[in-house]
Design an enzyme around this catalytic site. Structure first.
Site, mmCIF file in Angstrom:
data_model
loop_
_atom_site.group_PDB
_atom_site.id
_atom_site.type_symbol
_atom_site.label_atom_id
_atom_site.label_comp_id
_atom_site.label_asym_id
_atom_site.label_seq_id
_atom_site.Cartn_x
_atom_site.Cartn_y
_atom_site.Cartn_z
ATOM 1 N N CYS A 24 48.594 58.136 62.228
ATOM 2 C CA CYS A 24 49.462 57.116 62.007
ATOM 3 C C CYS A 24 49.828 57.081 63.472
ATOM 4 O O CYS A 24 50.417 55.851 64.168
ATOM 5 C CB CYS A 24 50.445 57.155 61.256
ATOM 6 N N ASP A 346 21.062 15.721 25.922
ATOM 7 C CA ASP A 346 21.670 16.061 24.673
ATOM 8 C C ASP A 346 20.792 16.834 23.949
ATOM 9 O O ASP A 346 19.704 17.060 24.257
ATOM 10 C CB ASP A 346 21.960 14.690 23.843
#
Length: 531
Positions: A24, A346
């Site tokens: 860091c 359909d």
């Protein structure tokens, strides 16, 4: 350290005294050389310690010699070491240049910023742990990319540490911006990528379709974000699939809005030292979707296109989607699918001719690479499994290519073959006028039979051509070429006047449709494949 400059020295001292881990520290010093982060924790700490103490002890020794005090004691490096953060009552680091940096023999304390992510989860042992998870998931892949999910409070702690550096070192010419700081995720990937690549024997590629994700959590500091809700309440709103409103993006948004002085009043700079390190919440594998396209013929008048389920009750035994997808799911080992097509017929309508274009998105497939021969064999397997459907031109496509199926859909044409019944007896001359009708415009209000799933609207449509073929005094064949999206059944029987004009109007008698076949869907996709 040869990558750090003199201007970085006070930053290193402040961060080490604050309780930051060496990686860091490198991030806040904006060190962008990946290999530096891959050094061992111990080596990095030693180098940073040596770098930080240059000048400190000299200055301390010079001052003590003037006062005839004993010389400054040198720092003793131990095999396991870390700095002891020193803070005053207000949480501000005491960075006295009169004192030499001190170390402890215990295990390294958890970093106040990354909460241990860059300390404990980026070594060979953790890479092996990740690799075992990947191998047990049984995916097929030739490259990978690693993603990381961090606790949202890391953003708060990073902000607090940045404000600390700005306050302590800002007057000494420190000019780097917060956006210049290397992100935890980026540093983590720099370290873990070569390790997991070596374990699994495949390269890391940022564009790889196979992703290994690691999620970290840290329950001890979950409350770090909560004060932001009172300062920026509009940043934290409940969202679907989110267990907490304190998401990383929401926290970042709030940090952009809060004033420095308000932040300092409510959060310690530097952050308090945690007692525990992060935990691995989950390691998951995910493969980007596989897209398969083709054309299907439907020969049954009792087969819906997609599963027909109403209120949890299945109305039909199977569907076009299921008859095709069950074989695709089996070979790809996908976790799910999405089916789409160029229109739909359909349940009692057949699809003949070259078939209807369709595409299936296979979600999270464990296998996503197939040869052309394997796809051809898969098509044959689908066609042999049922006499209700047939598939042709089956192929793997890209997501981008799928837009061709929907692109300009209403501008396309479709051809139909309908068996018509008339209430009034007819002869050939009664239907000859139909053959001369061209570009016939109609308006169709949303049919009653689909009103439950489609919005109410009036849709203008065009019937380009019609041709009638006499059968007997109450029946004839009607061949139509229409604009895509035309409701053929409603054009024939009128749908209680919701389609105007209609065939009933044209023939001055009641007409109805007994059978309907789709003869062609004029969409030039996917590309035809020769047998």
């Amino acid at each position: 350290m040869h990558l750090l400059k003199e201007k970085d020295r006070p930053v290193v001292r402040v961060l080490l005294n604050a309780g930051c881990c060496p990686r860091c520290v490198l991030r806040f010093c904006c060190v962008g050389l990946q290999s530096t982060y891959r050094q061992s924790y111990k080596d990095l700490m030693k180098e940073l310690t040596d770098f930080a103490r240059v000048g400190e002890c000299k200055k301390s020794n010079a001052e003590t010699e003037e006062e005839n005090d004993p010389p400054c004691k040198k720092i003793k490096l131990e095999e396991t070491e870390d700095f002891i953060p020193e803070s005053d009552k207000n949480g501000t680091v005491t960075n006295s240049t009169q004192e030499c940096l001190t170390l402890q023999k215990d295990e390294p304390k958890t970093c106040v910023v990354c909460l241990g992510v860059l300390q404990h989860f980026c070594d060979k042992d953790f890479a092996k742990q990740m690799s075992r998870v990947v191998e047990s998931a049984n995916y097929q892949f030739s490259s990978l990319v690693v993603s990381v999910s961090l606790p949202a409070q890391l953003s708060v702690r990073e902000h607090a540490t940045w404000l600390l550096v700005k306050q302590e070192v800002g007057q000494q010419g420190f000019s780097s911006g917060k956006d210049d700081v290397i992100q935890v995720k980026e540093a983590y990937k720099w370290i873990i990528h070569p390790l997991i690549s070596e374990e699994l024997g495949v390269p890391v590629d940022g564009k790889s379709p196979f992703e290994v994700s690691v999620a970290f959590t840290h329950s001890e500091t979950d409350g770090d974000c909560h004060f932001l809700a009172s300062v920026c309440s509009n940043c934290f709103k409940p969202a679907k699939n989110k267990q907490s409103v304190f998401t990383r993006m929401a926290v970042i948004k709030a940090l952009e809005k809060i004033k420095e002085e308000d932040f300092r009043k409510q959060f310690s700079c530097p952050p308090n030292s945690p007692e525990t390190k992060c935990e691995v919440q989950d390691i998951q594998c995910l493969h980007s979707p596989l897209y398969v396209a083709g054309r299907y013929n439907k020969y049954s008048r009792t087969l819906p296109q997609t599963p027909w389920v109403i209120d949890g009750e299945r109305k039909m035994e199977s569907s076009v989607e299921e008859l095709i997808s069950e074989h695709l799911l089996a070979v790809s080992k996908a976790g799910g699918l999405n089916f789409s097509s160029s229109g739909r017929e359909d349940v009692d309508v057949r699809t003949l001719g070259n078939g209807r274009p369709f595409a299936i998105e296979l979600l999270n497939p464990h296998r996503a690479t197939f040869t052309k021969e394997e796809i051809k064999n898969l098509q044959q397997t689908i066609n042999k499994s049922s006499d209700k459907i047939k598939v042709r031109d089956l192929q793997i496509v890209t997501r981008e290519a799928m837009v061709h199926m929907k692109e300009g859909e209403e501008g396309k044409t479709k051809c139909y073959n309908a068996l018509i019944w008339t209430e009034k007896a007819i002869k050939t001359s009664d239907i000859e006028f139909i053959n001369n009708i061209k570009e016939f415009k109609i308006d169709q209000k949303t049919p009653l039979r689909v009103l439950h799933r489609r919005p109410l609207a009036v849709r203008p449509r065009v019937i380009h051509t019609m041709r009638a073929e006499f059968l007997d005094e109450h029946h004839f064949r009607l061949y139509l070429k229409t604009q895509a999206g035309t409701y053929i059944k409603e054009f024939v029987h009128g749908d209680f006047g919701r389609t105007k004009p209609n065939l009933c109007n044209l023939m001055s008698t009641v007409t109805d449709i007994l059978e309907l076949d789709v003869e062609s869907v004029d969409v030039d996709w996917p590309p035809a494949i020769e047998d």
